[in-house]
Design a protein around this motif. Structure first.
Motif, PDB file in Angstrom:
ATOM      1  N   MET A  28       0.675  -1.203   0.029  1.00  0.00           N
ATOM      2  CA  MET A  28       0.098  -0.118   0.103  1.00  0.00           C
ATOM      3  C   MET A  28       0.872   1.229  -0.091  1.00  0.00           C
ATOM      4  O   MET A  28       0.549   2.159  -0.568  1.00  0.00           O
ATOM      5  N   LEU A  29       2.107   1.281   0.473  1.00  0.00           N
ATOM      6  CA  LEU A  29       2.683   2.491   0.814  1.00  0.00           C
ATOM      7  C   LEU A  29       3.415   2.571  -0.559  1.00  0.00           C
ATOM      8  O   LEU A  29       3.654   3.665  -1.147  1.00  0.00           O
ATOM      9  N   LEU A 179      -5.201  -3.257  -3.720  1.00  0.00           N
ATOM     10  CA  LEU A 179      -6.184  -4.218  -3.923  1.00  0.00           C
ATOM     11  C   LEU A 179      -5.231  -5.733  -3.782  1.00  0.00           C
ATOM     12  O   LEU A 179      -5.586  -6.536  -2.987  1.00  0.00           O
ATOM     13  N   ILE A 180      -4.064  -5.677  -4.330  1.00  0.00           N
ATOM     14  CA  ILE A 180      -2.989  -6.791  -3.973  1.00  0.00           C
ATOM     15  C   ILE A 180      -2.696  -6.732  -2.676  1.00  0.00           C
ATOM     16  O   ILE A 180      -2.613  -8.135  -2.033  1.00  0.00           O
ATOM     17  N   ASN A 185      -3.358 -10.944   2.121  1.00  0.00           N
ATOM     18  CA  ASN A 185      -3.679 -10.998   3.656  1.00  0.00           C
ATOM     19  C   ASN A 185      -4.861 -12.011   3.562  1.00  0.00           C
ATOM     20  O   ASN A 185      -4.981 -12.677   4.627  1.00  0.00           O
ATOM     21  N   SER A 186      -5.826 -11.487   2.849  1.00  0.00           N
ATOM     22  CA  SER A 186      -7.180 -12.210   3.037  1.00  0.00           C
ATOM     23  C   SER A 186      -7.893 -12.123   1.574  1.00  0.00           C
ATOM     24  O   SER A 186      -8.311 -11.040   1.147  1.00  0.00           O
ATOM     25  N   ARG A 187      -8.208 -13.279   1.020  1.00  0.00           N
ATOM     26  CA  ARG A 187      -8.952 -13.241  -0.226  1.00  0.00           C
ATOM     27  C   ARG A 187     -10.529 -12.909   0.142  1.00  0.00           C
ATOM     28  O   ARG A 187     -11.121 -12.256  -0.819  1.00  0.00           O
ATOM     29  N   ALA A 193     -13.617  -6.169  -1.064  1.00  0.00           N
ATOM     30  CA  ALA A 193     -13.074  -4.963  -1.480  1.00  0.00           C
ATOM     31  C   ALA A 193     -13.590  -4.405  -3.004  1.00  0.00           C
ATOM     32  O   ALA A 193     -13.918  -3.385  -3.349  1.00  0.00           O
ATOM     33  N   ILE A 194     -13.492  -5.843  -3.659  1.00  0.00           N
ATOM     34  CA  ILE A 194     -13.888  -5.393  -5.096  1.00  0.00           C
ATOM     35  C   ILE A 194     -15.331  -4.948  -5.400  1.00  0.00           C
ATOM     36  O   ILE A 194     -15.793  -4.440  -5.846  1.00  0.00           O
TER      37      ILE A 194
END
Length: 293
Positions: A28-29, A179-180, A185-187, A193-194
């Protein structure tokens, strides 16, 4: 010791999107850096300041270790760069505001009626913006002219629905990195999120001749957070997550029409409302601090 510090900072960034994973935070960073190296630096500065504040005053070591005192500071740091010129005064305010957000986070942790989420960030930045408006208006960046866009770009809107969670509204890559980071971490969180990014795409029917807010993710970022916060593997989880997204869109549109700097307030308010509805409809005791089992 050095490794543990890096892990705490990484988790603090990842926790902005509910991911207690340092590698997720790193991705994310990187996503933020794709949009702005300055904002990436300020995100780190806010994270470190708020986490250090929590450590110095003796807040829960487990919460600090899990990044729970870093994510609001991360958002505060980014917001400083989005709204203000960077100089000695604004950097001082960044440190002060990040520390204040840690204190507000601790206040929320002392009760179980309402989960704090990003409320400490919202409260901190609203107070800061109001104060600076009267005391040091020279700090604010000049307002950017709104660009009239005549068509919808669904892929760009989808990606920036992700990116705007951390006030990143320019780089499509930013949202993809976010998103990646979630997926690693969590599918199930990635799926939600999608969903949270896709549902607001229906707002394309409302945009008429100006697609700027739609294309830059301003209408959808709250939905991403709503879905991750509410969603689970149950059918009711999908229903309530979807409801929270629609509520967040309504609140965001109302806020924008009133010229309010909404930040993530539509997310927080809509999730609070849906948690209340969920507890009532399921007719069982609900510990809101644990987001309703």
């Amino acid at each position: 010791m050095g490794k543990e510090v890096l892990l705490i900072i990484g988790r603090g960034i990842g926790q902005v999107m509910f991911q207690n994973n340092a590698f997720s935070g790193l991705l994310m960073l990187i996503g933020i850096a794709c949009n702005s190296l300055l904002l990436a630096f300020l995100a780190l500065a806010g994270n470190v300041a708020s986490t250090l504040m929590a450590l110095l005053v003796g807040y829960s070591k487990d919460d600090i270790r899990n990044g729970l005192y870093g994510f609001n500071g991360t958002l505060v740091g980014i917001a400083i760069g989005v709204f203000m010129k960077i100089n000695f005064i604004s950097i001082f305010l960044l440190i002060l505001a990040s520390c204040f957000s840690a204190w507000v986070t601790n206040l929320f942790s002392r009760q179980e009626k309402l989960p704090g989420f990003t409320a400490p960030f919202i409260i901190t930045i609203w107070l800061l913006l109001i104060s600076c408006h009267y005391l040091c208006p020279f700090l604010f960046l000049s307002s950017v002219s709104r660009v009239m866009e005549q068509s919808a770009d669904l892929f760009r809107a989808f990606s920036l629905n992700m990116g705007q969670v951390m006030l990143q509204g320019n780089s499509v890559l930013t949202g993809l990195f976010f998103l990646i980071g979630i997926f690693i971490n969590s599918r199930i969180n990635a799926i939600y999120a999608i969903l949270g990014a896709v549902i607001p795409l229906m707002m394309v029917l409302w945009c008429k001749d100006d697609y700027f807010a739609f294309n830059t993710g301003m209408l959808g970022y709250n939905g991403v957070l709503c879905c991750i916060a509410i969603g689970d593997r149950s059918k009711t989880g999908i229903v309530f997550a979807t409801l929270s997204v629609f509520l967040s869109i309504i609140l965001q549109v109302v806020g924008m029409n009133l010229d309010v700097t909404t930040l993530t307030a539509p997310f927080v308010l809509s999730v609070w409302m849906v948690l209340g509805i969920r507890c009532i409809t399921l007719k069982k005791y609900c510990n809101w601090g644990n987001a309703c089992d």
